[in-house]
Design a protein around this motif. Sequence first.
Motif, PDB file in Angstrom:
ATOM      1  N   ASP A  13       0.802  -1.253   0.007  1.00 49.69           N
ATOM      2  CA  ASP A  13      -0.035   0.015   0.011  1.00 49.69           C
ATOM      3  C   ASP A  13       0.713   1.213  -0.018  1.00 49.69           C
ATOM      4  O   ASP A  13       0.576   2.162  -0.784  1.00 49.69           O
ATOM      5  CB  ASP A  13      -0.979   0.095   1.081  1.00 49.69           C
ATOM      6  CG  ASP A  13      -1.898  -1.010   1.150  1.00 49.69           C
ATOM      7  OD1 ASP A  13      -2.255  -1.578   0.074  1.00 49.69           O
ATOM      8  OD2 ASP A  13      -2.462  -1.318   2.424  1.00 49.69           O
ATOM      9  N   VAL A  14       1.974   1.124   0.690  1.00 49.56           N
ATOM     10  CA  VAL A  14       2.791   2.316   0.807  1.00 49.56           C
ATOM     11  C   VAL A  14       4.101   2.316  -0.139  1.00 49.56           C
ATOM     12  O   VAL A  14       4.627   3.266  -0.244  1.00 49.56           O
ATOM     13  CB  VAL A  14       3.479   2.442   2.395  1.00 49.56           C
ATOM     14  CG1 VAL A  14       4.448   3.525   2.485  1.00 49.56           C
ATOM     15  CG2 VAL A  14       2.148   2.436   3.244  1.00 49.56           C
ATOM     16  N   GLY A  15       4.261   1.345  -0.764  1.00 51.55           N
ATOM     17  CA  GLY A  15       5.099   1.225  -1.943  1.00 51.55           C
ATOM     18  C   GLY A  15       6.658   1.088  -1.479  1.00 51.55           C
ATOM     19  O   GLY A  15       7.327   1.590  -1.795  1.00 51.55           O
ATOM     20  N   ILE A  16       6.830   0.129  -0.416  1.00 56.44           N
ATOM     21  CA  ILE A  16       8.070   0.088   0.284  1.00 56.44           C
ATOM     22  C   ILE A  16       8.347  -1.497   0.184  1.00 56.44           C
ATOM     23  O   ILE A  16       9.434  -1.767   0.819  1.00 56.44           O
ATOM     24  CB  ILE A  16       8.190   0.573   1.595  1.00 56.44           C
ATOM     25  CG1 ILE A  16       7.206  -0.168   2.445  1.00 56.44           C
ATOM     26  CG2 ILE A  16       7.947   1.930   1.676  1.00 56.44           C
ATOM     27  CD1 ILE A  16       7.823  -0.380   3.881  1.00 56.44           C
ATOM     28  N   GLU A  17       8.040  -2.254  -0.627  1.00 50.30           N
ATOM     29  CA  GLU A  17       8.293  -3.428  -0.730  1.00 50.30           C
ATOM     30  C   GLU A  17       9.728  -3.920  -1.324  1.00 50.30           C
ATOM     31  O   GLU A  17      10.502  -4.688  -0.510  1.00 50.30           O
ATOM     32  CB  GLU A  17       7.314  -4.470  -1.805  1.00 50.30           C
ATOM     33  CG  GLU A  17       5.984  -4.511  -1.251  1.00 50.30           C
ATOM     34  CD  GLU A  17       5.217  -5.212  -2.388  1.00 50.30           C
ATOM     35  OE1 GLU A  17       4.381  -6.337  -2.270  1.00 50.30           O
ATOM     36  OE2 GLU A  17       4.926  -4.474  -3.375  1.00 50.30           O
ATOM     37  N   GLU A  18      10.109  -3.172  -2.054  1.00 46.87           N
ATOM     38  CA  GLU A  18      11.562  -3.280  -2.520  1.00 46.87           C
ATOM     39  C   GLU A  18      12.676  -2.798  -1.532  1.00 46.87           C
ATOM     40  O   GLU A  18      13.508  -3.328  -1.097  1.00 46.87           O
ATOM     41  CB  GLU A  18      12.017  -2.374  -3.949  1.00 46.87           C
ATOM     42  CG  GLU A  18      11.062  -2.766  -5.150  1.00 46.87           C
ATOM     43  CD  GLU A  18      11.510  -4.296  -5.543  1.00 46.87           C
ATOM     44  OE1 GLU A  18      12.867  -4.294  -5.375  1.00 46.87           O
ATOM     45  OE2 GLU A  18      10.836  -4.857  -5.884  1.00 46.87           O
ATOM     46  N   SER A  19      12.130  -1.572  -1.354  1.00 50.47           N
ATOM     47  CA  SER A  19      13.310  -1.024  -0.155  1.00 50.47           C
ATOM     48  C   SER A  19      13.429  -1.682   1.337  1.00 50.47           C
ATOM     49  O   SER A  19      14.320  -1.849   1.787  1.00 50.47           O
ATOM     50  CB  SER A  19      12.804   0.232   0.223  1.00 50.47           C
ATOM     51  OG  SER A  19      11.603   0.841   0.675  1.00 50.47           O
ATOM     52  N   ILE A  20      12.212  -2.164   1.791  1.00 52.58           N
ATOM     53  CA  ILE A  20      12.154  -2.901   3.136  1.00 52.58           C
ATOM     54  C   ILE A  20      12.981  -4.222   2.873  1.00 52.58           C
ATOM     55  O   ILE A  20      13.681  -4.731   3.655  1.00 52.58           O
ATOM     56  CB  ILE A  20      10.677  -2.906   3.913  1.00 52.58           C
ATOM     57  CG1 ILE A  20      11.112  -3.241   5.249  1.00 52.58           C
ATOM     58  CG2 ILE A  20       9.869  -3.915   2.878  1.00 52.58           C
ATOM     59  CD1 ILE A  20       9.782  -3.165   6.260  1.00 52.58           C
ATOM     60  N   THR A  21      12.720  -4.993   1.574  1.00 52.03           N
ATOM     61  CA  THR A  21      13.679  -6.118   1.404  1.00 52.03           C
ATOM     62  C   THR A  21      14.873  -6.032   1.411  1.00 52.03           C
ATOM     63  O   THR A  21      15.549  -6.788   1.808  1.00 52.03           O
ATOM     64  CB  THR A  21      13.001  -6.850  -0.003  1.00 52.03           C
ATOM     65  OG1 THR A  21      11.570  -6.971   0.128  1.00 52.03           O
ATOM     66  CG2 THR A  21      13.514  -8.165  -0.278  1.00 52.03           C
ATOM     67  N   GLY A  22      15.248  -5.073   0.858  1.00 49.66           N
ATOM     68  CA  GLY A  22      17.002  -4.544   0.967  1.00 49.66           C
ATOM     69  C   GLY A  22      17.276  -4.567   2.327  1.00 49.66           C
ATOM     70  O   GLY A  22      18.423  -4.706   2.706  1.00 49.66           O
ATOM     71  N   LEU A  23      16.307  -3.463   3.056  1.00 51.92           N
ATOM     72  CA  LEU A  23      16.908  -3.156   4.620  1.00 51.92           C
ATOM     73  C   LEU A  23      16.999  -4.707   5.315  1.00 51.92           C
ATOM     74  O   LEU A  23      17.959  -4.719   5.989  1.00 51.92           O
ATOM     75  CB  LEU A  23      15.796  -2.198   5.201  1.00 51.92           C
ATOM     76  CG  LEU A  23      15.797  -0.979   4.582  1.00 51.92           C
ATOM     77  CD1 LEU A  23      14.982  -0.178   5.158  1.00 51.92           C
ATOM     78  CD2 LEU A  23      17.326  -0.205   5.054  1.00 51.92           C
ATOM     79  N   PHE A  24      16.024  -5.487   5.040  1.00 49.62           N
ATOM     80  CA  PHE A  24      15.837  -6.792   5.701  1.00 49.62           C
ATOM     81  C   PHE A  24      17.326  -7.686   5.406  1.00 49.62           C
ATOM     82  O   PHE A  24      17.945  -8.252   6.092  1.00 49.62           O
ATOM     83  CB  PHE A  24      14.681  -7.785   5.466  1.00 49.62           C
ATOM     84  CG  PHE A  24      13.408  -7.173   6.493  1.00 49.62           C
ATOM     85  CD1 PHE A  24      13.781  -7.340   7.702  1.00 49.62           C
ATOM     86  CD2 PHE A  24      12.194  -6.842   5.919  1.00 49.62           C
ATOM     87  CE1 PHE A  24      12.635  -7.029   8.600  1.00 49.62           C
ATOM     88  CE2 PHE A  24      11.250  -6.345   6.745  1.00 49.62           C
ATOM     89  CZ  PHE A  24      11.498  -6.664   8.312  1.00 49.62           C
ATOM     90  N   ALA A  25      17.380  -7.705   4.262  1.00 48.29           N
ATOM     91  CA  ALA A  25      18.543  -8.489   3.490  1.00 48.29           C
ATOM     92  C   ALA A  25      19.859  -8.046   4.257  1.00 48.29           C
ATOM     93  O   ALA A  25      20.738  -8.968   4.641  1.00 48.29           O
ATOM     94  CB  ALA A  25      18.523  -8.215   1.911  1.00 48.29           C
ATOM     95  N   ALA A  26      20.120  -6.769   4.215  1.00 52.10           N
ATOM     96  CA  ALA A  26      21.414  -6.281   5.011  1.00 52.10           C
ATOM     97  C   ALA A  26      21.451  -6.712   6.270  1.00 52.10           C
ATOM     98  O   ALA A  26      22.666  -6.724   6.980  1.00 52.10           O
ATOM     99  CB  ALA A  26      21.142  -4.875   4.964  1.00 52.10           C
ATOM    100  N   GLN A  27      20.345  -7.259   7.040  1.00 54.78           N
ATOM    101  CA  GLN A  27      20.372  -7.642   8.473  1.00 54.78           C
ATOM    102  C   GLN A  27      20.441  -9.112   8.564  1.00 54.78           C
ATOM    103  O   GLN A  27      20.214  -9.581   9.441  1.00 54.78           O
ATOM    104  CB  GLN A  27      19.376  -6.979   8.976  1.00 54.78           C
ATOM    105  CG  GLN A  27      19.266  -5.474   9.393  1.00 54.78           C
ATOM    106  CD  GLN A  27      20.298  -4.959  10.222  1.00 54.78           C
ATOM    107  OE1 GLN A  27      20.874  -5.540  11.242  1.00 54.78           O
ATOM    108  NE2 GLN A  27      20.575  -3.610  10.101  1.00 54.78           N
ATOM    109  N   GLY A  28      20.278  -9.490   7.311  1.00 55.63           N
ATOM    110  CA  GLY A  28      20.551 -11.193   7.279  1.00 55.63           C
ATOM    111  C   GLY A  28      19.119 -11.792   7.352  1.00 55.63           C
ATOM    112  O   GLY A  28      18.833 -12.996   7.567  1.00 55.63           O
ATOM    113  N   ILE A  29      17.749 -11.033   7.122  1.00 49.98           N
ATOM    114  CA  ILE A  29      16.540 -11.485   7.233  1.00 49.98           C
ATOM    115  C   ILE A  29      16.095 -11.620   5.672  1.00 49.98           C
ATOM    116  O   ILE A  29      16.087 -10.691   4.970  1.00 49.98           O
ATOM    117  CB  ILE A  29      15.869 -10.611   8.044  1.00 49.98           C
ATOM    118  CG1 ILE A  29      16.089 -10.655   9.473  1.00 49.98           C
ATOM    119  CG2 ILE A  29      14.202 -11.051   7.920  1.00 49.98           C
ATOM    120  CD1 ILE A  29      15.390  -9.971  10.351  1.00 49.98           C
TER     121      ILE A  29
END
Length: 471
Positions: free
Chosen positions: A308-324
């Motif tokens: 809804d907020v359009g952050i699927e790409e960005s939050i996936t990248g942030l999670f990946a940087a933390q090993g999630i």
Amino acid sequence: MTAACRTSRIGERGSFLLVYRRVVVHWRAIILLLILALATFLIAHTDFFGLSLFALLLIFIASQFFWIGRILDLGERLIPGKPCRAWLAIMASLVYLFVFLYSYPEWGLGHTIRAADYRPQSMLIYAAFWWWFVGSLLAFLLLIAFGAVDRAVRAAGWVYGKARAAILHHSAAADAEAALLSPSRRRFLERTAVLVSATPFVAVGYGLLYERRNVEVVRQRVRLARLPKAFEGFHIAQLSDIHIGPFTTADYIRHCVAITNGLEPDLIALTGDYISWDPEAQGEVVRVLAGLRAPHGVFGCMGNHEADVGIEESITGLFAAQGIHMLRQERAPIRLGDETINLIGIDHGSDLAPMHTREVEGDRRLQQLKALVMPNTVNILLIHYPHIFGYLELGIDLTLSGDIHGGGQLSLDFIHRGLNLSSLMGVPYIRGLYENGGAQLYMNRGIGTTGFPIRLGARPEITVFELTRET
Ligand SMILES: [Fe+2]
């Protein structure tokens, strides 16, 4: 006091507590709104979520007609000098106007519905607005039910009296009617009506101040007939619907992370809705969730709020940087010795997209899911809401979902399963474990809130599953 004011008080003295008379003042508008709401609910059961919300809005408006009348009555009684009813009505209107203007013109962040303002004064307004919204709505519905029961009792009493009179040929009907209309019975009813109407306000206050953060750890054993031997007793912890925001703070989420780690799960599954409305909050929620620890890793899927907020790409990248690992139309084999189970994640997509777009997207996701299922293996699916549950031929053994917040955060499921806000709106899967021809689904109640910061009968939940082959 003006003559008009005085006139308006005639016949009302001592009648403040009479629920029926107060309803009758606005009965045409209330009945019309309730009929419209009922019609909308019926149409909505053909799967139209937006119409259900509209029906709720109509009931809310009907309830406000009723409650404004009660507030004016109370104001006239309590304020010295008994100011004119018209002045009190203007003051009540100003409060409604304030809430409207507070949200307007931006129906986005800062709005009472999409709370994303952490300033204490805003949080106070959000909390007061929602306490009143939910409390007044529930109290209104309860009073209608109470009034209906009273009417039914009176009708039954009248019929009984008439029947007795016909049989015994005396004045039993008049006696029964007199008893039903006696001052002591009216006083009892008035007091009961006050108690009935006060209960939801107290309960909603409890849901706002306490239950919303009263996390429950749910231990759920899940039997999977084809579970590999090495995975006997494997533990998966599930967190869902985090919804970081003014009422679901980083500290509270950190507390949930600590509880989850304390359960020592083998793997952790996150099933979406990390934020509510504020895209800026994504960094913080990822930082907090980065504290999760499990030997086989932390995996997740996207919720509707990320889309809804359009952050699927960005939050996936942030999670990946933390090993999630966010699984977006992807699978991750989980290995233990020589054996494997297959973990799959599918996006939910935006709930704000037009219906046709959502249907096309849903079909595409279904095809993608089919390609990700591994035959002769236990397949576990992470999906925010399980639209696909029931497609038995897919070969999904266990689906982990959230989204519904245990029935829209308002539930009387302890009285009867299905007595909750979401079920009334036609949602089929609400909370707990479902089974369909060998496939299983678990609906997690989530830990955060969205919309109203209240949970009543739907405590926040951290689930830990123990996988087993045994019955
Ligand atoms: Fe959610």
